[in-house]
Design a protein around this motif. Structure first.
Motif, short mmCIF file in Angstrom:
data_model
loop_
_atom_site.label_atom_id
_atom_site.label_comp_id
_atom_site.label_asym_id
_atom_site.label_seq_id
_atom_site.Cartn_x
_atom_site.Cartn_y
_atom_site.Cartn_z
N CYS A 94 8.73 0.79 -0.94
CA CYS A 94 7.81 -0.10 -0.21
C CYS A 94 8.52 -0.83 0.92
O CYS A 94 7.96 -0.99 2.02
CB CYS A 94 7.19 -1.12 -1.17
SG CYS A 94 6.06 -0.42 -2.39
N SER A 95 9.75 -1.25 0.67
CA SER A 95 10.53 -1.95 1.70
C SER A 95 10.86 -1.01 2.86
O SER A 95 10.83 -1.42 4.03
CB SER A 95 11.83 -2.50 1.10
OG SER A 95 11.55 -3.44 0.07
N LEU A 96 11.15 0.25 2.55
CA LEU A 96 11.40 1.24 3.61
C LEU A 96 10.17 1.39 4.50
O LEU A 96 10.28 1.46 5.74
CB LEU A 96 11.76 2.59 3.00
CG LEU A 96 13.16 2.74 2.40
CD1 LEU A 96 13.28 4.07 1.67
CD2 LEU A 96 14.23 2.66 3.49
N SER A 97 8.99 1.42 3.88
CA SER A 97 7.75 1.59 4.66
C SER A 97 7.47 0.37 5.54
O SER A 97 6.83 0.49 6.59
CB SER A 97 6.57 1.84 3.71
OG SER A 97 6.34 0.72 2.88
N VAL A 98 7.94 -0.81 5.12
CA VAL A 98 7.75 -2.02 5.92
C VAL A 98 8.78 -2.08 7.06
O VAL A 98 8.43 -2.32 8.23
CB VAL A 98 7.87 -3.28 5.04
CG1 VAL A 98 7.89 -4.55 5.91
CG2 VAL A 98 6.73 -3.35 4.04
N PHE A 99 10.05 -1.84 6.74
CA PHE A 99 11.13 -1.98 7.73
C PHE A 99 11.11 -0.89 8.80
O PHE A 99 11.76 -1.04 9.84
CB PHE A 99 12.49 -2.00 7.03
CG PHE A 99 12.78 -3.27 6.28
CD1 PHE A 99 12.59 -4.51 6.88
CD2 PHE A 99 13.23 -3.23 4.97
CE1 PHE A 99 12.85 -5.68 6.19
CE2 PHE A 99 13.49 -4.39 4.27
CZ PHE A 99 13.30 -5.63 4.89
N GLN A 100 10.36 0.19 8.57
CA GLN A 100 10.32 1.25 9.58
C GLN A 100 9.64 0.79 10.87
O GLN A 100 9.81 1.41 11.93
CB GLN A 100 9.61 2.48 9.01
CG GLN A 100 8.12 2.28 8.78
CD GLN A 100 7.45 3.54 8.27
OE1 GLN A 100 7.83 4.65 8.61
NE2 GLN A 100 6.43 3.38 7.43
N TYR A 101 8.87 -0.29 10.79
CA TYR A 101 8.19 -0.81 11.97
C TYR A 101 9.03 -1.85 12.71
O TYR A 101 8.61 -2.35 13.75
CB TYR A 101 6.85 -1.43 11.56
CG TYR A 101 5.90 -0.43 10.94
CD1 TYR A 101 5.28 0.55 11.72
CD2 TYR A 101 5.64 -0.45 9.57
CE1 TYR A 101 4.42 1.48 11.15
CE2 TYR A 101 4.77 0.48 9.00
CZ TYR A 101 4.17 1.44 9.80
OH TYR A 101 3.33 2.36 9.23
#
Length: 297
Positions: A94-101
């Motif tokens: 979930c953190s990866l999906s947030v930090f990708q932006y």
């Protein structure tokens, strides 16, 4: 009542630290390494390669590709590992999906390699220290190690060398070299944060319930235990257990000690080399005996 509250507080703290470690590891990947096509090792490295070649997000790939690895870890390390590993990996994904932006912190390759590797190592090290896992490679390496002459570290290194070789063919040799440098930085930091530099550890356990604890260690971890009779200056007769294990099994060892004997005293020692097969476990639990050495006064 106080004991229950203390246990709840300890569990809560461990999950807070798992949260911190997972988020920090994801931040290091998405804001330092991935934008500069610098790969992590293990399943995460495979996920980055697949993501770069397709439209699939790293966050989804990490979660899906780790499923069989987590199952292997559960079969060898138990339910406690399963709960913490699933929690860590879901939060990591979930953190990866947030930090990708987020915008990359730097586009300088050397800075990304060093700082990304250090932050990733701190994050993963925290997760390992508190019994979780964001990459299941080590759990599978543990199984391979038990059935071969290779150590856990050697299995992981061989697996990662294959990944970096593929990365070199696809993205260029310079990216593979930066990725390998990141791996060594991360590996060192993980060890410093979790349990020390060596993959293999030795545990000395002073307890009054040596036989029962030795059987439980063998049952859960598949590790043979040597028992030595001792006598404390104040506490009287004790049993001293000696066991060789890997760093990812230390958390479960602590858990066993807390369940079996809260007064147990545990010392974790560095092991520079292993001669013989004491750390290996190639047969099923029900078909082997616990090796014990009884030393009288």
């Amino acid at each position: 009542m106080l004991k229950v509250k203390a246990q709840k507080a300890k569990t809560t703290f461990s999950f807070i630290m798992l949260t911190l470690g997972s988020v920090l590891a994801a931040f290091a990947l998405e804001n330092f390494l991935i934008p500069n096509t610098i790969l992590d090792g293990g399943v995460t490295g495979v996920s980055i390669i697949v993501s770069k070649l397709t439209t699939l997000p790293v966050s989804l790939l990490v979660l899906v590709l780790n499923i069989p690895f987590i199952y292997v870890g559960y079969k060898n390390l138990g339910r406690g590992f399963l709960v913490r590993a699933i929690y860590s990996m879901i939060l990591f994904s979930c953190s990866l999906s947030v930090f990708q932006y987020f915008e990359p912190i730097t586009e300088q390759m050397l800075l990304a390699t060093v700082y990304g590797g250090v932050l990733l190592g701190i994050g993963v090290g925290i997760v390992i220290h508190f019994g979780g896992c964001v990459d299941g490679t080590e759990s599978v390496a543990l199984v391979v190690s038990k059935k071969t002459t290779l150590s856990v570290g050697q299995v992981v290194l061989l697996f990662n060398l294959v990944i970096y070789s593929v990365a070199g063919l696809i993205f260029g040799i310079d990216r593979a070299m930066y990725s390998l440098l990141t791996y060594f930085i991360t590996f060192k930091v993980i060890d410093l944060v979790s349990e020390g530099f060596e993959q293999v550890k030795a545990a000395l356990i002073v307890t009054e319930k040596g036989t029962d604890m030795a059987k439980e260690i063998y049952k859960r971890l598949g590790r043979t235990v040597t028992t030595i009779r001792g006598k404390g200056l104040i506490s009287g007769d004790k049993e001293v257990l000696y066991c060789v294990l890997t760093r990812i099994e230390i958390y479960e060892l602590r858990h066993i000690a807390e369940e079996m004997d809260e007064s147990a005293f545990i010392t974790i020692l560095e092991v520079s080399d292993i001669i013989g097969n004491h750390i290996k476990s190639t047969q099923h639990v029900g078909h082997r005996k616990i090796g014990m050495l009884k030393k009288g006064r």
